[in-house]
Design an enzyme around this catalytic site. Structure first.
Site, short mmCIF file in Angstrom:
data_model
loop_
_atom_site.label_atom_id
_atom_site.label_comp_id
_atom_site.label_asym_id
_atom_site.label_seq_id
_atom_site.Cartn_x
_atom_site.Cartn_y
_atom_site.Cartn_z
N HIS A 1 1.64 4.59 -2.90
CA HIS A 1 1.46 6.03 -2.71
C HIS A 1 3.09 6.27 -3.32
O HIS A 1 3.03 7.49 -3.78
CB HIS A 1 1.91 6.19 -1.16
CG HIS A 1 0.36 6.22 -0.71
ND1 HIS A 1 -0.71 7.04 -1.22
CD2 HIS A 1 -0.21 5.82 0.39
CE1 HIS A 1 -1.90 6.92 -0.58
NE2 HIS A 1 -1.57 6.02 0.37
N HIS B 1 0.64 -1.25 0.18
CA HIS B 1 0.05 0.02 -0.12
C HIS B 1 0.77 1.21 0.05
O HIS B 1 0.72 2.10 -0.80
CB HIS B 1 -1.01 -0.03 1.21
CG HIS B 1 -1.80 1.22 1.39
ND1 HIS B 1 -3.10 1.22 0.93
CD2 HIS B 1 -1.61 2.22 1.76
CE1 HIS B 1 -3.77 2.35 1.19
NE2 HIS B 1 -2.61 2.90 1.66
N GLU B 2 1.74 1.29 0.75
CA GLU B 2 2.51 2.45 0.82
C GLU B 2 3.59 2.69 -0.15
O GLU B 2 3.80 3.80 -0.66
CB GLU B 2 3.46 2.48 2.25
CG GLU B 2 2.58 2.40 3.52
CD GLU B 2 1.67 3.44 3.82
OE1 GLU B 2 1.77 4.42 2.89
OE2 GLU B 2 0.35 3.31 4.27
N HIS C 1 3.63 6.42 -7.00
CA HIS C 1 2.81 7.80 -7.46
C HIS C 1 3.37 8.91 -7.34
O HIS C 1 3.38 9.76 -8.42
CB HIS C 1 1.38 7.80 -6.68
CG HIS C 1 0.28 8.39 -7.36
ND1 HIS C 1 -0.73 9.02 -6.79
CD2 HIS C 1 0.12 9.12 -8.76
CE1 HIS C 1 -1.58 9.58 -7.49
NE2 HIS C 1 -0.98 9.75 -8.69
#
Length: 648
Positions: free
Chosen positions: A443, A439-440, A446
């Site tokens: 980020h 998940h991290e 991105h």
């Protein structure tokens, strides 16, 4: 090519921030003397100086999160009101605003990145109170300074309350706990220490057989920071005043002005629509747990029993036990395997580099795409007492081109609280830790893969809040893919690959009780949206929560549960009237994820398309437009239901 990160000498960093604020103010005066302001001679240097200040502030806020101590708290708390005043003054500067308007009106051939910067800035100036009379501006400024102080207090109270609680247990009292959890909790005197820090808390709630101790931990956890009740009241009142001063009917409306969703009503309708689908299934799931607990002699199921019996039922239904996976998920192997996965999925290579770090266990990597070094990533994954709990990505520097044409490369930190290695065993992760890591990293990618040349809309900058979770949720879904797990799930002692049957079980178990998880998120999201549609006092906040629970929840906690007092996401983070964003972004991520799965997971042409239309574009376009560029049409709610194992 990349700056070094230095963690020492916080007072020096504080001075640098104070000096930078002053020099920025002087620089802006010279910008305002330009006779014919253009994007190149005005907006470019303006973005650069604000980014430079932001980079300096990130260093201190990052260290306050990962090396939290009295000095970092004092300095950070001292800086917050000064920064708040700086940004409020900046946001209300009529001269800068009119220069931006002039540039927008006179330069019609700007590229879409530059146009987006102007569009966002002009909108934000209006949201900062440009055009208001002097008195109203001052009132707004004071409200924001107070708000930043209250949010910081709220967060610090939760951290202090979490740190203040510990229980020491005997061998008999840790019955049922896996060996690895006992090793993590064992003290030198032979007792076992459990705290409210999440890895420790959730371990006992999941496996601890002593019901009284589970209740003690539960009570400690859900009654943390009672003093935050009054802070919450003041925060909500200030937000309401802020919205009214800016001409919005409520704070919910103000919050949505910078998001993809159009109105609070649209959000509530979306949440209710999902609740209608999920609640009946959540009820069935709860009844399953109840009848299972009854079989084991527990007739009255209480909140502190839920995780415990749920885990037992999961074990019985699927022979699923997170613990049996841990020997196959040794932290170093997982990290290296994750990099192999990301190279296969997105064509991104990670090269480890030696550079100063704030803690010996921190690792640093350069990201290479098609032979070109594009950005830098720091990983800080181990639990430490001076580190705030949870996991996050912190962007330090964005990708941009300054006014001289020089390109700056992006840098980001990924932080988590994974189990520490001990003398007798390395750091062994749970499947849920792998999900967190993915998940991290979503980020981070991105931010780090951005090709945008304007700092204010590069990477995660300028991305609408209800879309910022899209890439992170997209990536976390792959943590359950057999083709991905086989890249790194190997036994840390025997090097045997994880058995296929384990992977099948894990995939089946992924959506175990998922509807209960969905309604819990919907409850938080609707509660958040509704309390920001009025300015409720502490009692009324509770009434709204009770009402939402009646509509959405399937299991009501006891009256003394004051979860709202530690709901830092909305009272000390950026999620105020925006918690729904997790589900909204999940809608996008589910559709994108299945577009890969339905192509067999690894498809570098499809990946290049995703990278170029979404990840490299950052905040340079409306998130929904970027999604459509990638997907070719609007997202479909059926994909979200499929992801959660809920029939459409």
């Amino acid at each position: 090519m990349f700056p070094e990160f230095h963690s020492e000498n916080l007072p020096k960093k504080e001075s640098a921030i104070l000096e930078k604020m002053e020099s920025n103010k002087e620089f802006i005066k010279t910008l305002l003397q330009i006779e014919k302001p253009t994007f190149q001679n005005f907006v470019k240097p303006y973005q650069r100086i604000q980014t430079e200040l932001g980079d300096l502030v990130t260093e201190i806020s990052h260290l306050n999160s990962v090396k939290n101590n009295e000095e970092s708290q004092t300095i950070y708390s001292r800086l917050l009101p000064i920064l708040s005043e700086y940004y409020t003054d900046l946001g209300q500067n009529e001269e800068i605003f009119s220069a931006f308007l002039k540039i927008q009106n006179s330069e019609k051939n700007l590229n879409h990145e530059a146009s987006k910067v102007l569009e966002n800035e002009i909108r934000d100036f209006r949201l900062s109170g440009v055009g208001l009379d002097k008195e109203t501006k001052e009132a707004l400024k004071q409200l924001r300074i107070r708000l930043s102080d209250l949010s910081n207090q709220f967060s610090q109270n939760v951290l202090n309350a979490t740190n203040a609680f510990a229980i020491y247990l005997s061998e008999e009292e840790v019955k049922g706990l896996p060996e690895s959890e006992k090793i993590s909790a064992k003290q030198e005197d032979g007792t076992y220490k459990f705290t409210l820090h999440f890895p420790s808390y959730i371990a006992y709630m999941t496996y601890g057989e002593n019901r009284d101790i589970r209740k003690k931990l539960y009570d400690g956890y859900c009654t943390r920071a009672p003093e935050n009740g009054k802070l919450m009241e003041e925060i909500l009142e200030i937000r309401d005043k802020e919205a009214k001063l800016l001409g919005f009917p409520t704070f919910s409306h103000l919050s949505l002005a910078t998001k993809v969703a159009n109105s609070p009503e649209q959000v509530i309708e979306f949440l209710d629509h999902l609740a209608v689908k999920a609640k009946p299934i959540a009820k069935q799931e709860l009844n399953e747990i109840k009848s299972f607990a009854k079989k084991l002699g527990q007739t009255d199921l209480e909140p502190w029993d839920l995780t415990f019996y749920s885990e037992k039922l999961k074990k019985e239904s699927f022979s699923y036990d997170e613990e049996i996976y841990r020997p196959y998920l040794e932290k170093e192997t997982v990290i290296n395997g994750t990099f192999v996965f990301l190279q296969k999925l997105l064509g991104v290579e990670f090269k480890q580099v030696n550079t100063p770090v704030w803690e010996p266990s921190v690792l640093c990597y350069d990201l290479v795409v098609e032979g070109e070094t594009r950005s830098r990533l720091y990983l800080d994954l181990e639990m430490r007492t001076e580190k705030k709990g949870g996991a996050w990505m912190h962007n330090w520097k964005p990708h941009f081109q300054d006014e001289t044409g020089k390109t700056e490369l992006p840098v980001a930190f990924v932080v988590a609280s994974f189990p520490k290695a001990t003398k007798s065993q390395p750091s062994l992760l749970r499947p849920s830790d792998v999900v967190t890591l993915f998940h991290e990293l979503g980020h981070a990618l991105h931010h780090l893969l951005s090709r945008v040349n304007e700092a204010f809309v590069s990477g995660v900058n300028g991305v609408e809040w209800d879309a910022v979770e899209f890439p992170s949720q997209f990536l976390e879904n792959f943590a359950y893919e057999p083709k991905v797990l086989e890249l790194f799930a190997k036994h840390y002692e025997t090097k045997e690959p994880i058995p296929n049957s384990y992977i099948e079980t894990m995939v089946k178990a992924k959506n175990f009780m998922s509807a209960m998880g969905v309604v819990r998120q919907l409850e938080f999201a609707k509660f958040d949206m509704l309390i920001h549609k009025e300015k409720p006092n502490e009692t009324r906040v509770q009434e709204i929560l009770d009402q939402v629970r009646k509509e959405i929840s399937v299991f009501t906690p006891p009256n003394y549960n004051k979860f709202q007092n530690s709901f830092t996401h909305i009272f000390a983070g950026g999620y105020a009237a925006g918690y729904y964003s997790y589900k909204w972004a999940e809608l996008l991520s589910a559709n994108a994820y299945y577009s890969f799965v339905d192509r067999g997971v690894f498809d570098l042409d499809h990946a290049a398309h995703f990278r170029k239309t979404v990840l490299e574009k950052g905040g340079s376009g409306n998130a929904m437009d970027l999604f459509r560029d990638f997907y070719g049409k609007d997202p479909d709610i059926d994909a979200l239901l499929r992801l959660n194992g809920i029939a459409a």
